[in-house]
Motif scaffolding. Structure first.
Motif, PDB file in Angstrom:
ATOM      1  N   GLU A 129       0.865  -1.543  -0.347  1.00 51.49           N
ATOM      2  CA  GLU A 129      -0.092   0.291   0.379  1.00 51.49           C
ATOM      3  C   GLU A 129       0.820   1.497   0.135  1.00 51.49           C
ATOM      4  N   ARG A 130       2.426   1.769   0.855  1.00 51.54           N
ATOM      5  CA  ARG A 130       2.888   2.487   0.573  1.00 51.54           C
ATOM      6  C   ARG A 130       3.656   2.220  -0.228  1.00 51.54           C
ATOM      7  N   ILE A 131       3.861   1.406  -1.408  1.00 47.88           N
ATOM      8  CA  ILE A 131       4.522   1.238  -2.714  1.00 47.88           C
ATOM      9  C   ILE A 131       3.810   1.681  -3.534  1.00 47.88           C
ATOM     10  N   ALA A 132       2.501   1.952  -3.478  1.00 44.13           N
ATOM     11  CA  ALA A 132       1.625   2.189  -4.483  1.00 44.13           C
ATOM     12  C   ALA A 132       1.194   3.300  -4.308  1.00 44.13           C
ATOM     13  N   SER A 133       0.846   3.970  -3.104  1.00 45.30           N
ATOM     14  CA  SER A 133       0.882   4.816  -3.164  1.00 45.30           C
ATOM     15  C   SER A 133       2.130   6.234  -3.782  1.00 45.30           C
ATOM     16  N   GLU A 134       3.033   5.744  -3.111  1.00 50.44           N
ATOM     17  CA  GLU A 134       4.409   6.614  -3.675  1.00 50.44           C
ATOM     18  C   GLU A 134       4.633   6.167  -5.695  1.00 50.44           C
ATOM     19  N   MET A 135       3.669   5.378  -6.002  1.00 52.60           N
ATOM     20  CA  MET A 135       3.704   4.989  -7.052  1.00 52.60           C
ATOM     21  C   MET A 135       2.373   5.892  -7.770  1.00 52.60           C
ATOM     22  N   ASN A 136       1.916   6.268  -7.159  1.00 51.55           N
ATOM     23  CA  ASN A 136       0.432   7.236  -7.299  1.00 51.55           C
ATOM     24  C   ASN A 136       1.134   8.628  -7.706  1.00 51.55           C
ATOM     25  N   ARG A 137       2.330   8.748  -6.717  1.00 52.21           N
ATOM     26  CA  ARG A 137       2.788  10.277  -6.804  1.00 52.21           C
ATOM     27  C   ARG A 137       3.831  10.663  -7.904  1.00 52.21           C
ATOM     28  N   LEU A 138       4.208   9.700  -7.942  1.00 49.31           N
ATOM     29  CA  LEU A 138       5.565   9.288  -9.711  1.00 49.31           C
ATOM     30  C   LEU A 138       4.751   9.525 -10.977  1.00 49.31           C
ATOM     31  N   LYS A 139       3.087   8.599 -10.626  1.00 49.38           N
ATOM     32  CA  LYS A 139       2.504   8.827 -11.907  1.00 49.38           C
ATOM     33  C   LYS A 139       2.147  10.641 -12.050  1.00 49.38           C
ATOM     34  N   PHE A 140       2.288  11.538 -10.954  1.00 45.13           N
ATOM     35  CA  PHE A 140       1.363  12.620 -11.080  1.00 45.13           C
ATOM     36  C   PHE A 140       2.744  13.746 -11.631  1.00 45.13           C
ATOM     37  N   TYR A 141       4.010  13.640 -11.497  1.00 43.77           N
ATOM     38  CA  TYR A 141       5.442  13.774 -11.357  1.00 43.77           C
ATOM     39  C   TYR A 141       5.363  13.557 -13.013  1.00 43.77           C
TER      40      TYR A 141
END
Length: 350
Positions: free
Chosen positions: A205-217
């Motif tokens: 879940e933590r990795i998915a949250s960071e991946m969501n940020r990464l998609k935004f960037y």
């Protein structure tokens, strides 16, 4: 003789000019000609309604003669002063020259000050432009730094997951299931295994949250060369996350681990990949239930089945849904109300 001395003096205009009649009709208002908003056309149009045109023209001529008479009187009265004016203006050119010098100096100073202000304005505008460019460059740099840090963080978190076979990156969940027993986790220690699953789901879940940020960037800087260079790293991390998350979700469904399922659903929601969760639930839970009630190969006998048999199958499907599927509805209601209906209603009853 006395009467001759008392006679009023008369000007040449009075003697030889046109006769002047100061009397004017009541409708002829001389003050109207001095009004700032006087309009000749409107004036004539208003008077012609009750004054004949010839009478109006005669009255205007009389008024013109009166004005000429007054003008001649004014000129004759101040004529001597007007003639003597040229004799009183002595050394005018020198006076003008004396006034021109300070005025020229003032003009030069004003021009120099104006040039200085314009130069300062141009410099200020150039500085503001450079400042805006620097601010934009700083924003891009901060975005790239954040992107790099998030990519590194995601890769580091993925390495903290339990041993991940190479086949996970290809999405082969069957191979993952076969290799699950080789992770060094004792199947006899159920509590320890549950803790490992929950820890893994929280990490995912933590990795998915960071991946969501990464998609935004990446979406905001996709045209930059740096983003294009790390695109492969992002795709690799995304495949590993999908495979690991799919395995963890299947494991949680098989063991009915509510915390694991809840964390996995939150992870799927974070990366906007609820379709994968729906597909896994369909193949892991729904398909075996339907296969159990309606075995494969019995479709040819469907036309011969009686109404009682269909009713029995329907009741059995309802019982299976109540027993084996409703639990997911309760889990999703803890914090994912927006995903509950499409996830449960669309695929369980298909």
């Amino acid at each position: 003789m006395a009467s001759a001395d008392l006679a009023p003096s008369r000007s040449p205009t009075d003697l030889f000019g046109d006769p002047i009649d100061d009397s004017s009709p009541l409708w002829f208002k001389k003050d109207l000609f001095l009004s700032p908003d006087f309009d000749s056309e409107s004036y004539i149009s208003d008077l012609r309604t009750f004054v004949p045109f010839d009478t109006l023209r005669s009255q205007l001529h009389s008024h013109l003669s009166s004005l000429k008479h007054e003008l001649v009187d004014l000129i004759n009265r101040d004529y001597n002063d007007f003639v003597n004016l040229s004799t009183k203006l002595v050394d005018v050119d020198s006076a003008v020259a004396r006034m021109r010098a300070p005025l020229s100096d003032l003009r030069e100073k004003i021009s120099a000050f104006r040039d200085s202000v314009e130069a300062s304005l141009v410099s200020l505008q150039d500085g503001l432009r450079q400042r805006a460019e620097a601010a934009n460059a700083r924003e891009v740099l901060e975005l790239l730094l954040d992107t790099f840090h998030v990519v590194s963080k995601v890769e580091k978190l993925i390495k903290e997951l339990p041993s991940v076979p190479a086949d996970w990156s290809n999405g082969d969940l069957d191979v993952v299931e076969k290799n699950h027993l080789s992770n060094g986790i004792s199947l006899q220690d159920t509590e320890s295994e549950s803790n490992v699953r929950e820890t893994q789901s929280m990490l995912l879940e933590r990795i998915a949250s960071e991946m969501n940020r990464l998609k935004f960037y990446i979406a905001h800087a996709k045209d930059l060369p740096f983003i294009q260079n790390i695109e492969k790293r992002f795709q690799s991390a995304s495949r590993l996350l999908d495979a690991s998350l799919g395995h963890c979700f299947v494991d949680g469904l098989e063991h009915r681990d509510e915390n694991v399922i809840y964390n996995c659903l939150r992870a799927y929601a974070a990366i906007d990949s609820t379709g994968n969760a729906e597909e896994i639930f369909r193949t892991t839970i729904v398909a075996p239930l339907i296969q159990k009630v309606i075995p494969h190969g019995s479709s040819g006998l469907a036309g011969e089945a009686s109404g009682d048999q269909l009713e029995a199958d329907f009741q059995e499907i309802k019982q299976c849904i109540e027993k084996d599927c409703t639990f997911l509805l309760k889990i999703s209601s803890r914090g994912m109300m927006s995903y509950r209906r499409p996830f449960i209603g669309q695929h369980i009853l298909v």
